[in-house]
Scaffold this motif. Structure first.
Motif, PDB file in Angstrom:
ATOM      1  N   LEU A 121      32.451  55.163  33.166  1.00 31.86           N
ATOM      2  CA  LEU A 121      31.392  54.103  33.672  1.00 31.86           C
ATOM      3  C   LEU A 121      32.114  53.217  34.710  1.00 31.86           C
ATOM      4  N   LEU A 122      31.283  52.637  35.533  1.00 33.91           N
ATOM      5  CA  LEU A 122      31.581  51.532  36.593  1.00 33.91           C
ATOM      6  C   LEU A 122      32.150  50.239  35.883  1.00 33.91           C
ATOM      7  N   PRO A 123      33.437  50.073  36.444  1.00 31.51           N
ATOM      8  CA  PRO A 123      33.903  48.924  36.209  1.00 31.51           C
ATOM      9  C   PRO A 123      33.009  47.422  36.620  1.00 31.51           C
ATOM     10  N   PRO A 124      33.051  46.571  36.263  1.00 37.70           N
ATOM     11  CA  PRO A 124      32.638  45.179  36.916  1.00 37.70           C
ATOM     12  C   PRO A 124      32.730  45.142  38.310  1.00 37.70           C
ATOM     13  N   ALA A 125      31.815  44.732  39.015  1.00 36.97           N
ATOM     14  CA  ALA A 125      32.012  44.217  40.328  1.00 36.97           C
ATOM     15  C   ALA A 125      32.457  42.818  40.324  1.00 36.97           C
ATOM     16  N   SER A 126      32.005  42.144  39.488  1.00 35.04           N
ATOM     17  CA  SER A 126      32.242  40.763  39.548  1.00 35.04           C
ATOM     18  C   SER A 126      32.410  40.228  38.026  1.00 35.04           C
ATOM     19  N   ALA A 127      32.670  39.062  37.784  1.00 36.97           N
ATOM     20  CA  ALA A 127      32.993  38.327  36.557  1.00 36.97           C
ATOM     21  C   ALA A 127      31.521  38.672  35.723  1.00 36.97           C
TER      22      ALA A 127
ATOM     23  N   ARG B  36      27.735  43.031  31.060  1.00 38.47           N
ATOM     24  CA  ARG B  36      26.890  44.243  31.469  1.00 38.47           C
ATOM     25  C   ARG B  36      27.672  45.387  30.857  1.00 38.47           C
ATOM     26  N   LEU B  37      29.023  45.357  31.248  1.00 38.09           N
ATOM     27  CA  LEU B  37      29.688  46.724  30.854  1.00 38.09           C
ATOM     28  C   LEU B  37      30.025  46.548  29.156  1.00 38.09           C
TER      29      LEU B  37
END
Length: 295
Positions: free
Chosen positions: A141-147, A152-153
């Motif tokens: 999975l993609l890690p969060p791009a922002s707080a 979402r994750l």
């Protein structure tokens, strides 16, 4: 000699550009860490409320004995990075995960013995580190791009756990979170934390309630317990993701500080060589003028 000076000038310009990039990366790492740290503090406060809810439920219901002997699925969620320039951040955690998997399948007795856990990986760099250890995640999975992306994750992972548990998360699914957390004196340490089955202490009734007002609830016990469990899972995953992002940026910041220091030292050496070469050129030209005048 002129060619040497030209080479040193190019090298000085290159090092200056590299220093600018390193300084920018260092600044971004320091700035990016702040929102994730705030998110980690916020979810910690929220999680305390959920744990109080478990205590309320246990006191009102008289406590629940959990059956943890029939865990059929083991899932290990590993929180790593999707970008590089953070040193051995992913490799150290991958070694911890490999050791955990070895313990799960090693020659021991008890409910932990069984097939190796299924892996859910967050971050492409973490995926590579796990594969170097001989581990193959089922999904990346993609890690969060922002707080804001942490929620979402966490929601995505909770949904995956619900599908995997087939509605029987308490008795059929074992979940462990692996991430890097902040330690003492600014250090970082990889940890594995069991999420499911629930710790028995969560649903054990306290001998004495801490308030004169006794706890109570109006909704059905099954619905309340299911809601508490889901909120507990969400908060735990959210916090692990936030901690992973904080420590990743801290690792990148430390590496960029070392790189900046190394670049500065090399710049000083190159600039000193340039001054020496220039002085030598000037001296040679003056000597040519003097000799020519004498002739």
């Amino acid at each position: 000699m002129a060619q040497t000076l030209e080479y040193l000038s190019r090298q000085n310009n290159t090092l200056g550009s590299i220093r600018g990039i390193v300084h920018t990366m260092k600044t971004l790492s320091a700035i990016n860490a702040a929102p994730y740290e705030q998110a980690a503090r916020s979810i910690k406060a929220y999680h305390r409320t959920i744990l109080q809810g478990f205590a309320t439920f246990a006191h009102r219901s008289g406590g629940i004995a959990l059956d943890t002997e029939d865990v059929r699925e083991q899932l290990l969620v590993v929180f790593g990075s999707d970008h590089g320039l953070c040193g051995s951040y992913n490799e150290i955690l991958a070694e911890k995960v490999a050791s955990h998997c070895q313990d799960q399948t090693g020659p021991q007795t008890g409910p932990q013995t069984g097939p190796p856990p299924r892996l859910l990986c967050i971050g492409a760099q973490m995926n590579d580190a796990l594969r170097d250890q001989g581990l193959a995640p089922e999904a990346v999975l993609l890690p969060p791009a922002s707080a804001e992306g942490i929620g979402r994750l966490a929601g995505d992972i909770v949904t995956r756990l619900a599908r995997l548990g087939h509605g029987q998360a308490l008795h059929r699914l074992g979940v462990t979170l692996a991430f890097t957390r902040r330690g003492e004196h600014g250090l970082r340490e990889p940890v594995t934390r069991r999420l499911l089955p629930l710790q028995p202490s969560l649903l054990q009734r306290e001998r004495r309630w801490h308030s004169r007002s006794l706890p109570d609830y109006s909704m059905s016990a099954d619905a309340l317990l299911a809601s508490l469990i889901r909120s507990h899972i969400f908060a735990s995953v959210f916090r692990a993701s936030a901690e992973a992002m904080v420590t990743e940026n801290a690792a990148r910041l430390a590496l960029m500080q070392q790189a900046e220091q190394s670049v500065d030292e090399r710049l000083e050496e190159v600039q000193a060589e340039m001054r020496s070469v220039r002085q030598t050129e000037i001296t040679n030209e003056l000597m040519d003028v003097i000799i020519g005048h004498l002739e």
